[in-house]
Design an enzyme around this catalytic site. Sequence first.
Site, short mmCIF file in Angstrom:
data_model
loop_
_atom_site.label_atom_id
_atom_site.label_comp_id
_atom_site.label_asym_id
_atom_site.label_seq_id
_atom_site.Cartn_x
_atom_site.Cartn_y
_atom_site.Cartn_z
N LYS A 80 -51.38 46.09 -13.56
CA LYS A 80 -52.05 47.38 -13.48
C LYS A 80 -53.53 47.09 -13.20
O LYS A 80 -54.01 45.99 -13.50
CB LYS A 80 -51.90 48.11 -14.83
CG LYS A 80 -52.06 49.59 -14.76
CD LYS A 80 -50.74 50.31 -14.52
CE LYS A 80 -50.92 51.80 -14.50
NZ LYS A 80 -49.68 52.52 -14.29
N GLY A 180 -45.58 71.03 -19.38
CA GLY A 180 -46.29 70.51 -18.21
C GLY A 180 -45.53 70.80 -16.94
O GLY A 180 -44.43 70.27 -16.74
N VAL A 181 -46.11 71.67 -16.11
CA VAL A 181 -45.43 72.01 -14.85
C VAL A 181 -46.31 71.59 -13.67
O VAL A 181 -46.62 72.38 -12.78
CB VAL A 181 -45.04 73.51 -14.79
CG1 VAL A 181 -43.93 73.79 -15.79
CG2 VAL A 181 -46.23 74.43 -15.07
N GLY A 182 -46.71 70.31 -13.71
CA GLY A 182 -47.46 69.72 -12.60
C GLY A 182 -46.48 69.21 -11.56
O GLY A 182 -45.41 69.79 -11.34
N VAL A 184 -44.42 66.49 -11.36
CA VAL A 184 -43.08 66.09 -11.78
C VAL A 184 -42.35 67.25 -12.45
O VAL A 184 -41.17 67.51 -12.16
CB VAL A 184 -43.14 64.87 -12.73
CG1 VAL A 184 -41.74 64.47 -13.17
CG2 VAL A 184 -43.83 63.69 -12.07
P1 NAD Z 1 -49.67 66.31 -13.19
O1 NAD Z 1 -51.09 66.07 -13.52
O2 NAD Z 1 -49.31 66.75 -11.82
O3 NAD Z 1 -49.06 67.40 -14.20
C1 NAD Z 1 -49.31 67.39 -15.58
C2 NAD Z 1 -49.33 68.84 -16.03
O4 NAD Z 1 -49.45 68.86 -17.45
C3 NAD Z 1 -50.52 69.64 -15.48
O5 NAD Z 1 -50.06 70.84 -14.93
C4 NAD Z 1 -51.41 69.84 -16.69
O6 NAD Z 1 -52.15 71.06 -16.65
C5 NAD Z 1 -50.37 69.87 -17.80
N1 NAD Z 1 -50.90 69.58 -19.15
C6 NAD Z 1 -51.85 68.69 -19.52
N2 NAD Z 1 -52.04 68.73 -20.85
C7 NAD Z 1 -51.19 69.67 -21.33
C8 NAD Z 1 -50.90 70.16 -22.62
N3 NAD Z 1 -51.55 69.73 -23.70
N4 NAD Z 1 -49.93 71.11 -22.76
C9 NAD Z 1 -49.28 71.58 -21.68
N5 NAD Z 1 -49.51 71.14 -20.42
C10 NAD Z 1 -50.45 70.21 -20.25
O7 NAD Z 1 -48.91 64.97 -13.59
P2 NAD Z 1 -47.46 64.51 -13.11
O8 NAD Z 1 -47.62 63.61 -11.95
O9 NAD Z 1 -46.56 65.69 -13.01
O10 NAD Z 1 -47.02 63.60 -14.33
C11 NAD Z 1 -46.55 64.18 -15.54
C12 NAD Z 1 -46.37 63.09 -16.59
O11 NAD Z 1 -45.43 62.12 -16.11
C13 NAD Z 1 -47.65 62.29 -16.88
O12 NAD Z 1 -47.64 61.95 -18.24
C14 NAD Z 1 -47.51 61.05 -16.03
O13 NAD Z 1 -48.19 59.95 -16.59
C15 NAD Z 1 -46.00 60.82 -16.10
N6 NAD Z 1 -45.48 60.11 -14.93
C16 NAD Z 1 -45.67 60.60 -13.68
C17 NAD Z 1 -45.15 59.91 -12.59
C18 NAD Z 1 -45.31 60.45 -11.18
O14 NAD Z 1 -44.61 59.96 -10.27
N7 NAD Z 1 -46.17 61.42 -10.94
C19 NAD Z 1 -44.44 58.71 -12.78
C20 NAD Z 1 -44.26 58.23 -14.09
C21 NAD Z 1 -44.78 58.96 -15.16
#
Ligand code: NAD
Length: 373
Positions: A80, A180-182, A184
Amino acid sequence: MFSFEKLYSMGHEEVVFFSEPSCNLKAIVAIHDTTLGPALGGTRMWPYASEAEALEDVLRLSRGMTYKAAVSGLNLGGGKAVIIGDPKKDKSEALFRAYGRYLESLNGRYISAEDVNISVHDIDHIYTETNYVCGVDKAHGGSGNPAPYTALGVFRGIQASAFKTWGNRTLKDKVIALQGVGSVGTELARLITEDGGKIIFTDISEENVQRFKNEFPNAEYVAPEGIYDVNMDIYAPCALGATINDDTINRIKCKIVAGAANNQLAEDRHGQELKDKGILYAPDYLINAGGLMNVSIEFEGWNDVKSRRMVDTIFDTTLDIFKIAEDENIPVSKATDLLAERRLDAMRKIQTTYLGKGSGHRFPGSKVRHHKI
Ligand code: NAD
């Protein structure tokens, strides 16, 4: 701050500090273990309060990548990188290209990808200088956004957990509390909805809540703190880590915890506590490995079918881990580490035979995706 004792105790092979004052580059690459292949893991950009904090983070994250690759059956080691800086102010073409040149000098022992605050655009600058980066834009022969593959893997992990709990993998009429509705979370919601699952969701971003409501009018919204108390079958943390903690563990009334977030257990003992409560915990760093699997095949020539086939294996591996946990009467979190460690040990043992000059690990080919921007 830095000590070899610490590297010995955590098992790191190498830590490299890169600096380029002209563009204010301060980067640390940590290569944890290359038993299985070159170390692959994302680069994170963060305004760390101190260099000690950045080092601590990169050491912890790189070790996590060794376990993730090992348990996912990938021929990759763990590594990393962190760039110390404010992503809003300190990004520049020069910074990422300087960083790319330094990565090139590692000769493939470490391969970067996206992580927090690093975009496909930033990766493209790195890729101008080195082949040892993935998560490259599809337009340049890469695999693009990993989120749909991460979500697919999480979905396979949820299906395996449902199969173990209810004897059937379908989520029809099951209630999933999605935190969390980002990127993923939204992709995961599509898969859950297609399968007939019901969604209760939360997010701290107004914009994301509104977007999600528009796409999923039947999903029910709750305020962020309320998500732990809803009536649910499955809790799917897709926002941040450590949400299974002393406060929440008695509030979450579900049968399964399975989501994309990294390090969902605040402490190891929470794995045992979930077990004691009869809540099945899907191994977080396995079921969110779809994105890693997806980028890993860039070097042999990425395609969607190959990637999905690979991610689908998460279903069987999740069931294998549940079996180890049951047979050995240990929490799932421990069983996941055990499976990873067993594979690492087994592969170390077969590496004692001398193979002759020029032989060795075939990854990365770097032959397929050789064109530059
Ligand atoms: P993202 O930033 O697109 O989405 C995260 C969402 O969570 C956002 O909408 C944010 O507003 C929301 N959030 C943050 N704090 C919050 C809280 N306290 N309560 C409710 N919602 C909250 O991130 P992502 O890419 O969708 O990833 C989501 C999780 O999965 C992260 O923890 C990331 O480390 C993990 N992850 C992602 C990937 C990937 O391919 N993107 C791979 C492995 C792990």
